[in-house]
Design a protein around this motif. Structure first.
Motif, PDB file in Angstrom:
ATOM      1  N   ALA A 140      -1.995 -59.320 -71.504  1.00  0.00           N
ATOM      2  CA  ALA A 140      -2.419 -58.259 -71.148  1.00  0.00           C
ATOM      3  C   ALA A 140      -2.999 -58.079 -69.843  1.00  0.00           C
ATOM      4  N   LEU A 141      -3.797 -59.224 -69.457  1.00  0.00           N
ATOM      5  CA  LEU A 141      -4.640 -59.190 -68.084  1.00  0.00           C
ATOM      6  C   LEU A 141      -3.563 -59.359 -66.967  1.00  0.00           C
ATOM      7  N   LYS A 142      -2.238 -60.374 -67.378  1.00  0.00           N
ATOM      8  CA  LYS A 142      -1.392 -59.970 -66.327  1.00  0.00           C
ATOM      9  C   LYS A 142      -0.552 -58.870 -66.023  1.00  0.00           C
ATOM     10  N   MET A 143      -0.579 -57.895 -66.877  1.00  0.00           N
ATOM     11  CA  MET A 143       0.143 -56.677 -66.663  1.00  0.00           C
ATOM     12  C   MET A 143      -0.850 -55.639 -66.029  1.00  0.00           C
ATOM     13  N   ILE A 144      -2.120 -55.954 -65.803  1.00  0.00           N
ATOM     14  CA  ILE A 144      -3.027 -54.895 -65.139  1.00  0.00           C
ATOM     15  C   ILE A 144      -3.132 -55.374 -63.648  1.00  0.00           C
ATOM     16  N   PRO A 145      -2.872 -54.374 -62.581  1.00  0.00           N
ATOM     17  CA  PRO A 145      -2.902 -54.866 -61.417  1.00  0.00           C
ATOM     18  C   PRO A 145      -4.425 -54.885 -61.026  1.00  0.00           C
ATOM     19  N   SER A 146      -4.668 -55.611 -60.170  1.00  0.00           N
ATOM     20  CA  SER A 146      -6.274 -55.794 -59.828  1.00  0.00           C
ATOM     21  C   SER A 146      -6.814 -54.544 -59.010  1.00  0.00           C
ATOM     22  N   GLU A 147      -6.066 -53.788 -58.246  1.00  0.00           N
ATOM     23  CA  GLU A 147      -6.513 -52.452 -57.701  1.00  0.00           C
ATOM     24  C   GLU A 147      -6.889 -51.574 -58.921  1.00  0.00           C
ATOM     25  N   SER A 148      -6.566 -51.794 -60.045  1.00  0.00           N
ATOM     26  CA  SER A 148      -6.937 -50.771 -61.233  1.00  0.00           C
ATOM     27  C   SER A 148      -8.543 -50.922 -61.556  1.00  0.00           C
ATOM     28  N   LEU A 149      -9.060 -52.154 -61.402  1.00  0.00           N
ATOM     29  CA  LEU A 149     -10.360 -52.433 -61.908  1.00  0.00           C
ATOM     30  C   LEU A 149     -11.597 -52.079 -61.089  1.00  0.00           C
ATOM     31  N   ASP A 150     -12.344 -51.543 -61.557  1.00  0.00           N
ATOM     32  CA  ASP A 150     -13.658 -50.875 -60.986  1.00  0.00           C
ATOM     33  C   ASP A 150     -14.675 -52.160 -61.099  1.00  0.00           C
ATOM     34  N   SER A 191      -4.783 -44.912 -57.517  1.00  0.00           N
ATOM     35  CA  SER A 191      -5.866 -44.263 -58.367  1.00  0.00           C
ATOM     36  C   SER A 191      -6.333 -43.033 -57.784  1.00  0.00           C
ATOM     37  N   LEU A 192      -6.014 -42.029 -58.827  1.00  0.00           N
ATOM     38  CA  LEU A 192      -6.164 -40.472 -58.231  1.00  0.00           C
ATOM     39  C   LEU A 192      -6.852 -39.973 -59.241  1.00  0.00           C
ATOM     40  N   ASN A 193      -7.652 -38.932 -58.949  1.00  0.00           N
ATOM     41  CA  ASN A 193      -8.507 -38.055 -59.974  1.00  0.00           C
ATOM     42  C   ASN A 193      -8.535 -36.495 -59.267  1.00  0.00           C
ATOM     43  N   TYR A 194      -8.586 -35.504 -60.153  1.00  0.00           N
ATOM     44  CA  TYR A 194      -8.843 -34.264 -59.760  1.00  0.00           C
ATOM     45  C   TYR A 194     -10.041 -33.555 -60.786  1.00  0.00           C
ATOM     46  N   ARG A 195     -10.854 -33.226 -60.167  1.00  0.00           N
ATOM     47  CA  ARG A 195     -12.146 -32.839 -60.769  1.00  0.00           C
ATOM     48  C   ARG A 195     -12.405 -31.342 -60.426  1.00  0.00           C
ATOM     49  N   GLU A 196     -12.834 -30.506 -61.479  1.00  0.00           N
ATOM     50  CA  GLU A 196     -13.587 -29.333 -61.407  1.00  0.00           C
ATOM     51  C   GLU A 196     -14.666 -29.105 -62.437  1.00  0.00           C
ATOM     52  N   LYS A 197     -15.199 -27.916 -62.683  1.00  0.00           N
ATOM     53  CA  LYS A 197     -16.455 -27.817 -63.234  1.00  0.00           C
ATOM     54  C   LYS A 197     -16.390 -28.160 -64.650  1.00  0.00           C
ATOM     55  N   ASP A 198     -15.181 -27.870 -65.047  1.00  0.00           N
ATOM     56  CA  ASP A 198     -15.326 -27.923 -66.740  1.00  0.00           C
ATOM     57  C   ASP A 198     -14.285 -29.332 -67.069  1.00  0.00           C
ATOM     58  N   TYR A 199     -13.620 -29.902 -65.996  1.00  0.00           N
ATOM     59  CA  TYR A 199     -12.899 -30.982 -66.476  1.00  0.00           C
ATOM     60  C   TYR A 199     -12.340 -32.069 -65.396  1.00  0.00           C
ATOM     61  N   LEU A 221      -9.369 -34.965 -64.334  1.00  0.00           N
ATOM     62  CA  LEU A 221      -8.253 -35.541 -64.647  1.00  0.00           C
ATOM     63  C   LEU A 221      -8.222 -36.856 -63.883  1.00  0.00           C
ATOM     64  N   TYR A 222      -7.772 -38.204 -64.410  1.00  0.00           N
ATOM     65  CA  TYR A 222      -7.580 -39.268 -63.542  1.00  0.00           C
ATOM     66  C   TYR A 222      -6.715 -40.156 -64.100  1.00  0.00           C
ATOM     67  N   THR A 223      -5.956 -40.916 -63.205  1.00  0.00           N
ATOM     68  CA  THR A 223      -4.655 -41.891 -63.608  1.00  0.00           C
ATOM     69  C   THR A 223      -5.009 -43.092 -62.673  1.00  0.00           C
ATOM     70  N   ASN A 224      -4.388 -44.218 -63.086  1.00  0.00           N
ATOM     71  CA  ASN A 224      -4.132 -45.393 -62.570  1.00  0.00           C
ATOM     72  C   ASN A 224      -2.587 -45.812 -62.654  1.00  0.00           C
ATOM     73  N   ILE A 225      -2.010 -45.931 -61.632  1.00  0.00           N
ATOM     74  CA  ILE A 225      -0.424 -46.329 -61.511  1.00  0.00           C
ATOM     75  C   ILE A 225      -0.226 -47.578 -60.746  1.00  0.00           C
ATOM     76  N   PHE A 238       5.322 -52.348 -64.565  1.00  0.00           N
ATOM     77  CA  PHE A 238       4.687 -51.182 -64.438  1.00  0.00           C
ATOM     78  C   PHE A 238       3.636 -51.008 -65.278  1.00  0.00           C
ATOM     79  N   ASN A 239       2.691 -50.166 -64.825  1.00  0.00           N
ATOM     80  CA  ASN A 239       1.372 -49.934 -65.421  1.00  0.00           C
ATOM     81  C   ASN A 239       0.794 -48.595 -65.077  1.00  0.00           C
ATOM     82  N   ALA A 240       0.389 -47.904 -66.395  1.00  0.00           N
ATOM     83  CA  ALA A 240      -0.016 -46.374 -66.099  1.00  0.00           C
ATOM     84  C   ALA A 240      -1.272 -46.269 -67.013  1.00  0.00           C
ATOM     85  N   ASN A 241      -2.200 -45.457 -66.636  1.00  0.00           N
ATOM     86  CA  ASN A 241      -2.856 -44.816 -67.672  1.00  0.00           C
ATOM     87  C   ASN A 241      -3.475 -43.483 -67.178  1.00  0.00           C
ATOM     88  N   PHE A 242      -3.600 -42.427 -68.127  1.00  0.00           N
ATOM     89  CA  PHE A 242      -3.526 -41.355 -67.612  1.00  0.00           C
ATOM     90  C   PHE A 242      -4.899 -40.765 -68.777  1.00  0.00           C
TER      91      PHE A 242
END
Length: 820
Positions: free
Chosen positions: A193-203, A255-263, A265-269, A310-314
Motif C-alpha cells: 500500500a505504501l509503495k502505491m502512494i506518491p510522496s507528493e500526496s503526503l502532508d 494536489s487540488l482543491n476548490y473551496r467555497e463557504k459551504d463546501y 472539494l479536494y483531490t490528489n492524483i 496510478f493513485n487518486a483520491n477525491f
C-alpha cells in the motif's frame, strides 16, 4: 544500561535544578508573535532578551503553536529581539523591566532581502515535538520527491523500512500504520500500500510511541499515522509536480482543491512509471553430523522492477449547517509491474571445488488494485469542542502475481520449469463513533466504538514440468488460506489539567474473533478472545517550555497476511519463507517516561521506555530436507517465543545554530532480551531443541541537516546508521547510508526545482549472519540500488504562507492528548 540511567538521571537533575531556580524569578515577559499580513500565529519564533548592563545575562524562548511565549527574567534593562526565519527582526531597545511585562501581539512582516548572501524563506517546522507524539511535516521535503510513501517513512527518525518493505518503530516491527487515521487498503500487506502512494500526496507523518485508549490497541511499538494533503484555502488552488529519475523513471502528481463557504472539494492524483534494480546474495556452508564441512552453496541474484501505478483520491466536505459537516472520500489505486529476477547458485564440495552452476530465471508479472469509500459526519454541539463524529468505510483490494521460473545449467539446458500464481482478495469494513464532551476548560471526557471486519483470501499454486515435458499441478505447494477477522472495540477516557499537572486515564475493551482456514487440507481454526487495554498519562509542566511525562498502555499484535500464510512464493528452491497459521497474538505492556525542554534555538525531547511482551514473535531458520539436487533446504518463519523484554532511551533534537541552518537529530539506544525454547522435528525424524535466550544491545541514529545557500538554494542531507544486533541464531550487521537533495524556488516562489539522490553511496543493505547446527550462512539484501530524481513543482493561487502554514483539518476531532 548504566549509561542510559546516568544520562536520564542527569537530565532530570538538570530539570529539577532549573525548575527550582525559576521559582525565584518573579517577573514574566509574555506576548504573542503573529504574521502581519495574514494574522497567523507563528510557532518557533525566537525571542531573546539580552541585558544591556550584563552581557552574560541572556535568556529567551520560542513561541508555541499559538505564537505565545512566557519567559521568566530578573529585573534589569534588556534589548528584546523577536526573530523568525524569513521575517524582519523585531527589536525593542533598552526596555526597563521591573515588573511582569505583557508585550501583547507582536506583528512581524516578511523580509526577502539578502542576508550576507543568503536568502531566508519562511517554512513550517520540519519537526514538531509534542509530549504525546512527533509530527514530521513532509509536504516540502526535497529528499523524497519522486518517491513513494514508503520512501517518506524511511526518512523519518525512529522509523525504518527494511529491504522487504516492512515498517518498524524503535527497531520493533509491531507497529500499526494508519492513513488519515484509518487502516489502509491492503492492510494485510502495508508495504504494498505504501509503495502505491506518491510522496507528493503526503502532508505530514505522526509518530505516536505510546497511544491512548482512543486508538486501536493494535501495534505493540505504537502507531504511525500518515496524513494526506487536503487543501483548505478559498477558491481554486493547488500544486502540480513532475519528475524524472535514473534508472529511467518518470511521473506526475497533482494536489487540488476548490473551496467555497459551504463546501470544499479536494483531490490528489498521481501517475508513475518506475524502474529500480536490486540484488542479493546468500553464501552458505553446510556441515555433516560430526560438524565437519560437507559442501558450500553460493546464491547471487539480480532483479529489475518495472512498475506502472496510478493513485487518486477525491473528496468533499459539505457544511450542511453551521454545526453539521458531511465528508466523503473515494480512493482508487492501481499498479502493474514486471519483475524479472536472475538467481545464480553454485554448488561446491567440502574443499570448495566447483561442482556445477545453475541459473534460475524468474519472470514475474503482478497486478494490484485498491478501491475505498469513506463517509464521515461531524456534529459540533458548540464551539468549545463538544462534538460527535461518525465514520464508515469499505475497501476492496486485489493482488495477483504470476511467475514463470526456468532453471538451466551452465550449458543452458533446461533442468526445471515452473509456473506459479498467487492471488490475494481482501474486503474490509470499518465503522467508528467518537464522542467528546469538554466538562470545563481543563477537563474532558471521551468515548467511542470501533468495528473492524476483514475478510482475506489468499491462494497459491504451482504447475511444474514433469518428465514427459508436461506442466502438471504440484500438490506440495498448493495453498488456499481464508482469514476472517472481526474486532469490536469500546473505549472511554477522561483527562484533567490542574495548574501545571495534567493526567488522562483511559480503558479500551476489544473483542476479537479470528478464523484461519486452510481449505486445501480442511484445517479450520477459530480463535476468540476479549481483552481490556488500560492507558494512563501524566504530565507536569515546570514552565511553559519544560515538561516531564509518564505514560502506560497495553497493546496487542495480531498476526496477519504473510505471517500466517504457509506458502506464498517460490523465488528460490533452497531458501523459503513459511508463514505459521497457528500464531497467537502478542500482548505488550508499554511504559514511557518523557522529558521535553525548549530553548530559543534548541528543542530537546527524550524518552526512557520499557516494553514487556508475552507470546512474542520470533523469526527462526532451520534446515528442512534437501531439494532434487541434494542441496539442503532452509526454511524461515515466525513462531511465538515466550517472553521479550525491550528497554531503551530515545533522544530527539531540533537545533537552529544559525539562522540559515536547521538540524534534526535522533538517536535510539535499546536492549532486547528474549527468553524461550524452541523444539521441532527435522526432516530426518530427529527432535531438535534450541534455546533462544538472547540479550542484544544495539542503537540507531539519524541526522537531518537543512542549509539555505546563496541564490535561494536549499541543501538537505540525511544520514542514517543502524548498529549491529545479535540474534538468537546469529547477528544483523551494522549499516550506514546517506540521502541528499538540492532544491530552489523559482517563478516568484510559485515553482520549486528539486534534485535528490537516494542512497548516495549505494550502501543501504540488510546484512546478516545465521548460525545453525547444520549450516552457516551470510546474506545481503539490497531492495533498491541508488536512484537519482529531478522534479519540478508548480503552485497556483497558493502563496508561500499558504503552503507553509496550511494545516489539514482533523479527522473528526483533536486528540485529547493535545490538552496535556
Amino acid at each position: 544500561m548504566k549509561v542510559i540511567n546516568y544520562v536520564y538521571c542527569t537530565v532530570f537533575a538538570l530539570a529539577a535544578t532549573t525548575a527550582f531556580s525559576q521559582e525565584n524569578n518573579e517577573l514574566l515577559v509574555t506576548g504573542t508573535v503573529v504574521e502581519k499580513s495574514t494574522n497567523t500565529p507563528l510557532e518557533y519564533a525566537s525571542i531573546t532578551l539580552e541585558s544591556v548592563n550584563n552581557p552574560n545575562n541572556i535568556t529567551g524562548d520560542i513561541s508555541d503553536t499559538d505564537g505565545k511565549f512566557t519567559i521568566p527574567v530578573a529585573a534589569d534593562t534588556y534589548q528584546i529581539r523577536i526573530e523568525y526565519l524569513g521575517y524582519k527582526t523585531y527589536i525593542i531597545d533598552a526596555k526597563d523591566i521591573n515588573t511582569s511585562l505583557n508585550l501583547g501581539t507582536i506583528l512581524i512582516e516578511s523580509d526577502s532581502e539578502m542576508l550576507e548572501g543568503v536568502v531566508i524563506e519562511a517554512r513550517r517546522a520540519a519537526v514538531e515535538l509534542k509530549l504525546d507524539k512527533r509530527i514530521y511535516n513532509v509536504s516540502d521535503d526535497p529528499v523524497v520527491k519522486g518517491g513513494s510513501a514508503s520512501d517518506v517513512l524511511d526518512n523519518i527518525p525512529s522509523v525504518e523500512v527494511d529491504s522487504e518493505g516492512n515498517v518498524s518503530l524503535r527497531g520493533n516491527e509491531s507497529v500499526k500504520v494508519l492513513i488519515d487515521g484509518k487502516p489502509s487498503g491492503l492492510a494485510s500487506n502495508i508495504s504494498d500500500a505504501l509503495k502505491m502512494i506518491p510522496s507528493e500526496s503526503l502532508d505530514r507523518v505522526e509518530v505516536i510511541t505510546n497511544p491512548s485508549a482512543r486508538y486501536e490497541a493494535e501495534g505493540g511499538a505504537g502507531i504511525i499515522n500518515i496524513i494526506l494533503k487536503k487543501g483548505s484555502n478559498n477558491g481554486i488552488n493547488g500544486s502540480v509536480t513532475a519528475n524524472i529519475s535514473d534508472p529511467l523513471s518518470y511521473g506526475a502528481s497533482a494536489s487540488l482543491n476548490y473551496r467555497e463557504k459551504d463546501y470544499n472539494l479536494y483531490t490528489n492524483i498521481g501517475y508513475a512509471k518506475n524502474k529500480t534494480f536490486g540484488n542479493s546474495l546468500n553464501e552458505s556452508t553446510y556441515f555433516d553430523e560430526d560438524g565437519n564441512t560437507s559442501s558450500y552453496v553460493d546464491e547471487y541474484s539480480r532483479s529489475k522492477r518495472e512498475r506502472e501505478s496510478f493513485n487518486a483520491n477525491f473528496g468533499f466536505d459539505w457544511h450542511l449547517t453551521d454545526k453539521l459537516t458531511w465528508t466523503q472520500g473515494f480512493t482508487y489505486r492501481k499498479s502493474t509491474g514486471d519483475n524479472p529476477r536472475t538467481l545464480t547458485y553454485s554448488n561446491f564440495d567440502q574443499n570448495r571445488n566447483l561442482l556445477y552452476t545453475n541459473v534460475r530465471q524468474t519472470e514475474e508479472d503482478d497486478f494490484k488494485e485498491t478501491v475505498e469509500y469513506t463517509t464521515d459526519f461531524t456534529y459540533k454541539f458548540n464551539d468549545s469542542g463538544h462534538q460527535l463524529y461518525v465514520s464508515g468505510s469499505v475497501n476492496k483490494n486485489k493482488d495477483i502475481e504470476d511467475s514463470g521460473i526456468t532453471t538451466t545449467d551452465a550449458f543452458n539446458a533446461v533442468l526445471a520449469q515452473d509456473i506459479t500464481q498467487a492471488t490475494e482478495d481482501e474486503l474490509r469494513h470499518i465503522a467508528r463513533v467518537d464522542y467528546v464532551l469538554p466538562i470545563n476548560e481543563s477537563s474532558q471526557f471521551e468515548a467511542g466504538y470501533l468495528g473492524n471486519f476483514n475478510d482475506l483470501r489468499t491462494k497459491f499454486h504451482i504447475n511444474s514440468l514433469d518428465d514427459a515435458g508436461e506442466l502438471v499441478r504440484n500438490d506440495l505447494f498448493e495453498n488456499d488460506l481464508e482469514y476472517v477477522e472481526k474486532v469490536h472495540a469500546l473505549y472511554a477516557q477522561y483527562g484533567n489539567k490542574m495548574d501545571r499537572f495534567s493526567y488522562m486515564l483511559g480503558l479500551r475493551w476489544e473483542s476479537t474473533e479470528v478464523d484461519v482456514n486452510q481449505l486445501v487440507t480442511n484445517d479450520f481454526n477459530n480463535k476468540k478472545y476479549s481483552d481490556f487495554f488500560p492507558s494512563a498519562f501524566f504530565n507536569y509542566e515546570f514552565t511553559d517550555t519544560e515538561n516531564v511525562s509518564a505514560s502506560y498502555s497495553r497493546r496487542v499484535r495480531r498476526p496477519r497476511g504473510r505471517m500466517l500464510n504457509p506458502i506464498s512464493n517460490y523465488s528460490s528452491s533452497i531458501n523459503f519463507f513459511r508463514g505459521n497459521p497457528d500464531l497467537n497474538p502478542s500482548f505488550t505492556n508499554a511504559i514511557d517516561l518523557g522529558y521535553m525542554k525548549r530553548w530559543s534555538q534548541l528543542t530537546l525531547n527524550t524518552s526512557l521506555y520499557y516494553h514487556h511482551t508475552t507470546d512474542a514473535t520470533q523469526f527462526v531458520r532451520r534446515v528442512d530436507g534437501v531439494n532434487e539436487e541434494g542441496i539442503p533446504i532452509t526454511i524461515s518463519g515466525p513462531i511465538n517465543l515466550a517472553t521479550e523484554y525491550r528497554y531503551g532511551f530515545e533522544l530527539n533534537l531540533n537545533y537552529n545554530p544559525i539562522r540559515w541552518w536547521r538540524i534534526n537529530a535522533n538517536a535510539n539506544l535499546y536492549q532486547v532480551s528474549t527468553r524461550g525454547d524452541y523444539a521441532y522435528v527435522d526432516y530426518q525424524g530427529n527432535t531438535v531443541n534450541q534455546n533462544f535466550d538472547n540479550d542484544a544491545f544495539t542503537w540507531s541514529g539519524r541526522i537531518n541537516s537543512r542549509v539555505t545557500l546563496p541564490a535561494k538554494i536549499d541543501w538537505q542531507t540525511n544520514f542514517m546508521y543502524r548498529g549491529a544486533q545479535k540474534t538468537a541464531q546469529g547477528k544483523v550487521l551494522g549499516n550506514a547510508s546517506v540521502n541528499m537533495a538540492l532544491s530552489k524556488d523559482v517563478l516568484n516562489d510559485k515553482g520549486t526545482i528539486a534534485l535528490n539522490v537516494q542512497d548516495l553511496f549505494n550502501s543501504r543493505k540488510r546484512m546478516m549472519e545465521t548460525n545453525l547446527p547444520q549450516a552457516y550462512s551470510y546474506a545481503e539484501m539490497q531492495w533498491r540500488e541508488r536512484t537519482i530524481n529531478l522534479s519540478f513543482t508548480y503552485r497556483f493561487n497558493q502563496n508561500k504562507a499558504d503552503r507553509q502554514n496550511e494545516r489539514r483539518p482533523n479527522q473528526g476531532m483533536e486528540d485529547m492528548e493535545e490538552m496535556m
